[in-house]
Design an enzyme around this catalytic site. Structure first.
Site, short mmCIF file in Angstrom:
data_model
loop_
_atom_site.label_atom_id
_atom_site.label_comp_id
_atom_site.label_asym_id
_atom_site.label_seq_id
_atom_site.Cartn_x
_atom_site.Cartn_y
_atom_site.Cartn_z
N LEU A 11 7.46 -7.14 1.03
CA LEU A 11 7.61 -6.93 2.46
C LEU A 11 7.73 -5.43 2.62
O LEU A 11 8.57 -4.79 1.98
CB LEU A 11 8.87 -7.65 2.97
CG LEU A 11 9.05 -7.84 4.46
CD1 LEU A 11 7.84 -8.54 5.10
CD2 LEU A 11 10.30 -8.64 4.75
N ASP A 12 6.84 -4.84 3.40
CA ASP A 12 6.80 -3.39 3.54
C ASP A 12 8.15 -2.81 3.91
O ASP A 12 8.97 -3.47 4.57
CB ASP A 12 5.78 -2.97 4.60
CG ASP A 12 4.36 -3.34 4.22
OD1 ASP A 12 4.04 -3.31 3.02
OD2 ASP A 12 3.59 -3.67 5.13
N ARG A 13 8.36 -1.56 3.56
CA ARG A 13 9.61 -0.87 3.85
C ARG A 13 9.91 -0.87 5.36
O ARG A 13 11.06 -1.00 5.77
CB ARG A 13 9.52 0.57 3.33
CG ARG A 13 10.76 1.36 3.48
CD ARG A 13 10.61 2.70 2.80
NE ARG A 13 11.75 3.53 3.13
CZ ARG A 13 11.70 4.84 3.21
NH1 ARG A 13 10.59 5.47 2.99
NH2 ARG A 13 12.77 5.51 3.52
#
Length: 182
Positions: free
Chosen positions: A44-46
């Site tokens: 899950l992207d930052r």
């Protein structure tokens, strides 16, 4: 029996336990989960928040993360602009991205959900409306939801993964987690 951890990953946190950056330290999963032997099943992207699954079983991890299994992932997406029928229909048909056509998404416009405040808050512009979508995909390309909404003229402002398969964030606050034995 496999261990499965449902984590509500806060905005700004990396989907890994260590940060190899030489710059200022960034928040990682180890700031929230002190359980040995579990690893993220997917990413899950930052700059995204929400449900991240961690497990200690390689087969389960592959079943969750591998696009071949097409496990449904549902996102609550705040977008810039009004979600008109044409944009929603395009998402339902699949969208052409630089890396090819996406699979069709399930998508509907929705009222703003009752979510926690984000830190930092999403930028607000008086002259530009925003709206919310509930969007479900069955693949997992890099930044796919953001690229899909942008392709139909609705840039993503906030992205919260709410559900993976049958597992949801229901009752889990940001930075908190729940363990399930399966």
């Amino acid at each position: 029996m496999a261990r499965l951890i449902l984590l509500n990953k806060p905005y700004g946190t990396l989907s890994q336990f260590t940060d190899s950056s030489m710059d200022a330290p960034r928040s990682t999963l180890s700031d929230y989960v002190d359980v040995k032997g579990v690893y993220p099943a997917g990413r899950l992207d930052r700059d995204s928040e929400g449900l991240l699954l961690l497990c200690d079983d390689g087969r389960l991890q592959a079943r969750i993360a591998d696009p071949r299994f097409k496990m449904a992932k549902t996102y609550l997406v705040q977008v810039e602009g009004e979600a008109r029928d044409e944009a929603l229909d395009a998402l339902r048909r699949g969208v052409m991205l630089k890396d090819g056509m996406t699979l069709p998404a399930q998508v509907e416009a929705m009222d703003p959900p009752a979510l926690w405040d984000r830190d930092p808050p999403v930028r607000f512009r008086k002259s530009v409306p925003d709206g919310w979508l509930k969007l479900t995909i069955r693949e997992g390309r890099n930044r796919q939801v953001r690229r899909m909404t942008a392709a139909v003229g609705l840039p993503t402002l906030r992205l919260v993964r709410w559900q993976i398969g049958d597992w949801t964030l229901e009752g889990i606050a940001p930075g908190e987690w729940r363990e399930i034995r399966i």
